[in-house]
Design a protein around this motif. Structure first.
Motif, mmCIF file in Angstrom:
data_model
loop_
_atom_site.group_PDB
_atom_site.id
_atom_site.type_symbol
_atom_site.label_atom_id
_atom_site.label_comp_id
_atom_site.label_asym_id
_atom_site.label_seq_id
_atom_site.Cartn_x
_atom_site.Cartn_y
_atom_site.Cartn_z
ATOM 1 N N SER A 198 33.771 36.335 37.627
ATOM 2 C CA SER A 198 35.004 36.826 37.241
ATOM 3 C C SER A 198 35.588 37.484 38.788
ATOM 4 O O SER A 198 34.825 37.227 39.723
ATOM 5 N N HIS A 199 36.907 37.603 38.662
ATOM 6 C CA HIS A 199 37.494 38.025 39.981
ATOM 7 C C HIS A 199 37.398 39.661 40.320
ATOM 8 O O HIS A 199 37.995 40.018 41.234
ATOM 9 N N GLU A 200 36.572 40.327 39.466
ATOM 10 C CA GLU A 200 36.529 41.902 39.577
ATOM 11 C C GLU A 200 36.061 42.042 40.997
ATOM 12 O O GLU A 200 34.823 41.668 41.253
ATOM 13 N N THR A 201 36.655 42.950 41.647
ATOM 14 C CA THR A 201 36.119 43.336 43.080
ATOM 15 C C THR A 201 34.648 44.069 42.989
ATOM 16 O O THR A 201 33.950 44.272 44.097
ATOM 17 N N LYS A 232 32.164 43.678 41.210
ATOM 18 C CA LYS A 232 30.950 42.984 40.694
ATOM 19 C C LYS A 232 30.144 42.223 41.948
ATOM 20 O O LYS A 232 30.700 41.851 42.689
ATOM 21 N N LYS A 280 28.688 35.583 40.356
ATOM 22 C CA LYS A 280 29.824 36.261 40.062
ATOM 23 C C LYS A 280 30.842 35.402 39.592
ATOM 24 O O LYS A 280 31.200 34.503 40.127
ATOM 25 N N TYR A 317 32.059 33.410 29.715
ATOM 26 C CA TYR A 317 31.279 33.590 30.765
ATOM 27 C C TYR A 317 29.980 33.094 30.661
ATOM 28 O O TYR A 317 29.247 32.477 31.626
ATOM 29 N N SER A 327 29.285 33.458 44.488
ATOM 30 C CA SER A 327 30.317 32.524 44.141
ATOM 31 C C SER A 327 29.611 31.180 43.524
ATOM 32 O O SER A 327 28.701 30.709 44.089
#
Ligand SMILES: *Cc1c(COP(=O)(O)O)cnc(C)c1O
Length: 217
Positions: A115-118, A120, A113, A162, A124
Motif C-alpha cells: 500500500s502507499h501508507e507512509t 508501513k 509493502k 493485498y 517495494s
C-alpha cells in the motif's frame, strides 16, 4: 481457522498459527504454551529479551515480525528463530555476518509493502527480485517466503486484494527462488480472508491475548 480452510478447500495443516505476544507479559506466553502453542511473534528485539529469561528451557519458536534497525541485528540473530520482517539487503548483510559468526542458520521472510501508507514498513514489490538474488550470496540466510500487513480497514474483505497480490508475487518468484513458499498474512480481524487467499501463517495477537494496552509516554 478450520472453517476458513474448509471454505478454501485447503488442509488445515497448511496454515500455522503464530501467537503475537507483543506488550503481553511472559506469563501470557507461558499460559499459551501450556495450551500447546509454540510459535510466537514479537515486534521488538528488546521486548523479547526482557521476556526470554522467564521462558528459559522452554520449547519456543520466536519470530521477529517488527521493523529491524541495523544496530539491533546482532541481538536479533542471537535471540530469534527467524526474521519475518526483512526488507533490505543492507540489513540482510548484517544478519548474515552475525549468523555466520554464530554458525547459525536463519530463515527469513521478506516484508513487502503493498500500500502507499507512509507508516508501513516493507520492501517495494519492484525491488523483490533483486533482494532475492542478493540473498543467494548469504549462505546462513534462507528466504522462505513473504509477509505483508495491509492497511487497516473495518471490513476484512478490503484486505483481500493485498493478500491476493502477495500470493501472486510469491508465485512469480518461485521459478527463481523455489524455497519461497510461505505467505505470512492475516491478523485477528482478517485471518479468514487471508487463509482463503493462501496464507500459510496467520499472526494473531488480540484474538488470543486480548486488547493491548500501550504504556503512556
Ligand atoms: C501486532 C501485530 C499483529 C497482531 O495483530 P492483531 O490484530 O492483534 O491480531 C500481527 N502482525 C504484526 C506485524 C503486528 O505488528
Amino acid at each position: 481457522m478450520e472453517e476458513a480452510c474448509h471454505r478454501a478447500g485447503r488442509p488445515s495443516q497448511q496454515v500455522r498459527l503464530m501467537a503475537v505476544s507483543k506488550t503481553h507479559p511472559a506469563d501470557a506466553l507461558l499460559e499459551a504454551m501450556e495450551a500447546g502453542q509454540h510459535l510466537f511473534g514479537e515486534n521488538r528485539v528488546q521486548e523479547w529479551q526482557t521476556k526470554q529469561e522467564a521462558l528459559a528451557g522452554k520449547q519456543v519458536e520466536m519470530h521477529l515480525i517488527g521493523p529491524l534497525q541495523s544496530n539491533k541485528t546482532t541481538r536479533a540473530v542471537e535471540t530469534f528463530s527467524a526474521i519475518d520482517s526483512l526488507d533490505s539487503l543492507r540489513i540482510a548483510a548484517r544478519l548474515e555476518s552475525t549468523a555466520a559468526s554464530l554458525d547459525k542458520f536463519l530463515p527469513v521472510l521478506i516484508e513487502v509493502k503493498l500500500s502507499h501508507e507512509t507508516s508501513k514498513h516493507g520492501l517495494s514489490p519492484d525491488a523483490l527480485p533483486s533482494l532475492l538474488s542478493g540473498l543467494k550470496d548469504f549462505p546462513h540466510l534462507q528466504a522462505c517466503g513473504l509477509m505483508t500487513v495491509p492497511p487497516y480497514s473495518e471490513d476484512p474483505a478490503d484486505a483481500r486484494p493485498y493478500f491476493a497480490r502477495l500470493r501472486a508475487l510469491r508465485d512469480q518468484n518461485l521459478a527463481t527462488s523455489p524455497k519461497l513458499t510461505e505467505l505470512s498474512m492475516g491478523m485477528s480481524h482478517d485471518f479468514a480472508v487471508a487463509i482463503e487467499e493462501g496464507s500459510t501463517c496467520i499472526r494473531i495477537g488480540t484474538a488470543i491475548f486480548g486488547n493491548r494496552s500501550y504504556p503512556q509516554p
